[in-house]
Scaffold this motif. Structure first.
Motif, PDB file in Angstrom:
ATOM      1  N   LEU A  88       0.192  -2.858   0.102  1.00 16.72           N
ATOM      2  CA  LEU A  88       0.844  -2.769   1.402  1.00 16.72           C
ATOM      3  C   LEU A  88       1.631  -4.045   1.654  1.00 16.72           C
ATOM      4  CD1 LEU A  88      -2.072  -1.239   3.496  1.00 16.72           C
ATOM      5  CD2 LEU A  88       0.101  -0.114   2.935  1.00 16.72           C
ATOM      6  N   LEU A  89       2.865  -3.908   2.143  1.00 16.96           N
ATOM      7  CA  LEU A  89       3.742  -5.041   2.397  1.00 16.96           C
ATOM      8  C   LEU A  89       4.033  -5.115   3.888  1.00 16.96           C
ATOM      9  CD1 LEU A  89       6.290  -4.547  -0.554  1.00 16.96           C
ATOM     10  CD2 LEU A  89       4.045  -5.675  -0.583  1.00 16.96           C
ATOM     11  N   TRP A  90       3.550  -6.194   4.531  1.00 20.76           N
ATOM     12  CA  TRP A  90       3.653  -6.329   5.973  1.00 20.76           C
ATOM     13  C   TRP A  90       4.408  -7.604   6.344  1.00 20.76           C
ATOM     14  CZ3 TRP A  90      -2.319  -5.824   6.994  1.00 20.76           C
ATOM     15  CH2 TRP A  90      -2.730  -4.506   6.735  1.00 20.76           C
ATOM     16  N   SER A  91       5.245  -7.505   7.360  1.00 26.20           N
ATOM     17  CA  SER A  91       5.897  -8.681   7.929  1.00 26.20           C
ATOM     18  C   SER A  91       5.452  -8.852   9.371  1.00 26.20           C
ATOM     19  CB  SER A  91       7.417  -8.537   7.881  1.00 26.20           C
ATOM     20  OG  SER A  91       8.038  -9.612   8.578  1.00 26.20           O
ATOM     21  N   SER A  92       5.056 -10.067   9.725  1.00 27.00           N
ATOM     22  CA  SER A  92       4.642 -10.317  11.109  1.00 27.00           C
ATOM     23  C   SER A  92       5.766 -10.964  11.914  1.00 27.00           C
ATOM     24  CB  SER A  92       3.384 -11.201  11.147  1.00 27.00           C
ATOM     25  OG  SER A  92       3.608 -12.438  10.486  1.00 27.00           O
TER      26      SER A  92
ATOM     27  N   GLU B   7       5.431   7.434   5.766  1.00 27.62           N
ATOM     28  CA  GLU B   7       4.325   7.747   6.671  1.00 27.62           C
ATOM     29  C   GLU B   7       3.000   7.300   6.076  1.00 27.62           C
ATOM     30  OE1 GLU B   7       4.182   8.930   9.746  1.00 27.62           O
ATOM     31  OE2 GLU B   7       6.371   8.869   9.861  1.00 27.62           O
ATOM     32  N   ALA B   8       2.890   7.344   4.752  1.00 26.98           N
ATOM     33  CA  ALA B   8       1.641   6.926   4.106  1.00 26.98           C
ATOM     34  C   ALA B   8       1.366   5.447   4.353  1.00 26.98           C
ATOM     35  CB  ALA B   8       1.711   7.203   2.604  1.00 26.98           C
ATOM     36  N   VAL B   9       2.397   4.625   4.310  1.00 23.04           N
ATOM     37  CA  VAL B   9       2.234   3.194   4.573  1.00 23.04           C
ATOM     38  C   VAL B   9       1.778   2.974   6.016  1.00 23.04           C
ATOM     39  CG1 VAL B   9       3.514   1.032   4.866  1.00 23.04           C
ATOM     40  CG2 VAL B   9       3.820   2.393   2.800  1.00 23.04           C
ATOM     41  N   ILE B  10       2.387   3.702   6.943  1.00 23.67           N
ATOM     42  CA  ILE B  10       1.994   3.572   8.352  1.00 23.67           C
ATOM     43  C   ILE B  10       0.542   3.990   8.539  1.00 23.67           C
ATOM     44  CG2 ILE B  10       2.463   4.362  10.705  1.00 23.67           C
ATOM     45  CD1 ILE B  10       5.372   4.896   9.764  1.00 23.67           C
TER      46      ILE B  10
END
Length: 317
Positions: free
Chosen positions: A111-115, A159-162
């Motif tokens: 999973l790749l997340w940006s804050s 949608e899977a990432v969400i």
């Protein structure tokens, strides 16, 4: 993604937000060594080890700081991570280059997340091969205390990432809200900055001082909004007729306030007056006191809501 899974998390960026996330993850991972932190500053190792303990509360001193892995390269940081969470500078070029490089070395399932506070995922992902992977996960500061995470996908985010991201945070008693379209500043900041703009206007024209305005918020909508947001609050304020009744009763006053709302802009000249008052009244704010009180408030709210849920449950008779 269950809490018991052997999750490995990499944090990119060791500023205030990155270290606050580090404290949260340390308290939920099976071992501190499952957390890696990567930062480009020259003295990153010493800086992180010196700074991280300042974010711990007294009841979490048993957590180990020394076992956090300080990665020496981006490749080393992300290659074995299940989650890669970026809290770097608010610079579009830096973020675009970073995610393109992360994508080369990260697992295909990571999973790749940006804050980020305001740079949308659609812009950050421009140099990525697979733009469906990137998701903004915007916290409310400080994230090791505040429950909210705004999940802001680009039109390309899958949608899977969400769903996987929602599952992760819900399993850790956080509140991930799916923001349905990209918008400047997302939602929490837009609401907060709207109040800030009106606050600046009222101080600038001399209606109240900085200290007086803060006291008004702290003794009125501040506590109320901790219990119920604006829609629920004013729905209750309308009595049996709810929100419609509220507007039927004082709609003209509401419209009058909207018509008279402050039109201040950054750079208009209010800064010297407002900044000077803030410095005179507050100096350097004790954020440790702020965090301690906030944590206690959230604990009380959780306890009260838990008791209400039990009292509203099915009878045992």
């Amino acid at each position: 993604m269950e809490p018991e899974k052997d999750i490995r998390i990499t944090l990119i960026g060791a500023g205030t937000i990155g270290l606050s996330f580090a404290v949260f993850h340390l308290s939920h991972l099976p071992a501190p060594s499952h957390l890696a932190v990567y930062d480009t500053r020259a003295n990153a190792d010493q800086y992180i080890r010196d700074s991280l303990p300042k974010f711990f509360s007294k009841d979490s001193t048993s957590l180990s700081r020394s076992d956090v892995r300080i990665a020496t390269s981006l490749h080393d940081a992300v290659s074995n991570a299940d989650i890669i969470q970026e809290s770097g500078p608010e610079n579009l070029q830096i973020k675009q280059d970073l995610w393109a490089e992360v994508e080369k070395h990260a697992s295909k399932d990571a999973l790749l997340w940006s804050s980020t506070s305001g740079i949308p995922a659609s812009q950050q992902a421009q140099k990525m091969q697979d733009k469906t992977r990137l998701l903004v996960v915007h916290p409310y500061n400080p994230p090791h205390i505040m429950p909210l995470l705004e999940l802001v996908p680009s039109p390309s985010t899958s949608e899977a990432v969400i769903q996987r991201t929602q599952n992760f945070w819900r399993a850790r008693n956080r509140v991930p809200i799916h923001i349905h379209q990209e918008t400047t500043g997302f939602v929490a900041n837009r609401l907060a900055f709207a109040l800030l703009r009106e606050a600046i206007h009222l101080v600038d024209v001399g209606v109240v001082s900085v200290a007086e305005l803060d006291k008004i918020v702290e003794t009125s909508m501040g506590p109320r909004w901790a219990v119920a947001g604006p829609f629920k609050s004013y729905h209750a304020g309308g009595g049996p007729a709810g929100l419609e009744g509220f507007f039927n009763n004082i709609g003209e006053t509401v419209q009058g306030c909207w018509n008279d709302a402050g039109k201040v802009n950054v750079g208009d000249g209010w800064e010297d007056k407002v900044f000077a008052q803030a410095r005179e009244v507050y100096g350097t704010v004790d954020v440790a006191e702020r965090d301690r009180i906030t944590r206690r408030l959230l604990d009380v709210l959780e306890e009260e809501k838990g008791e209400k849920t039990q009292s509203d449950g099915p009878s045992k008779s």
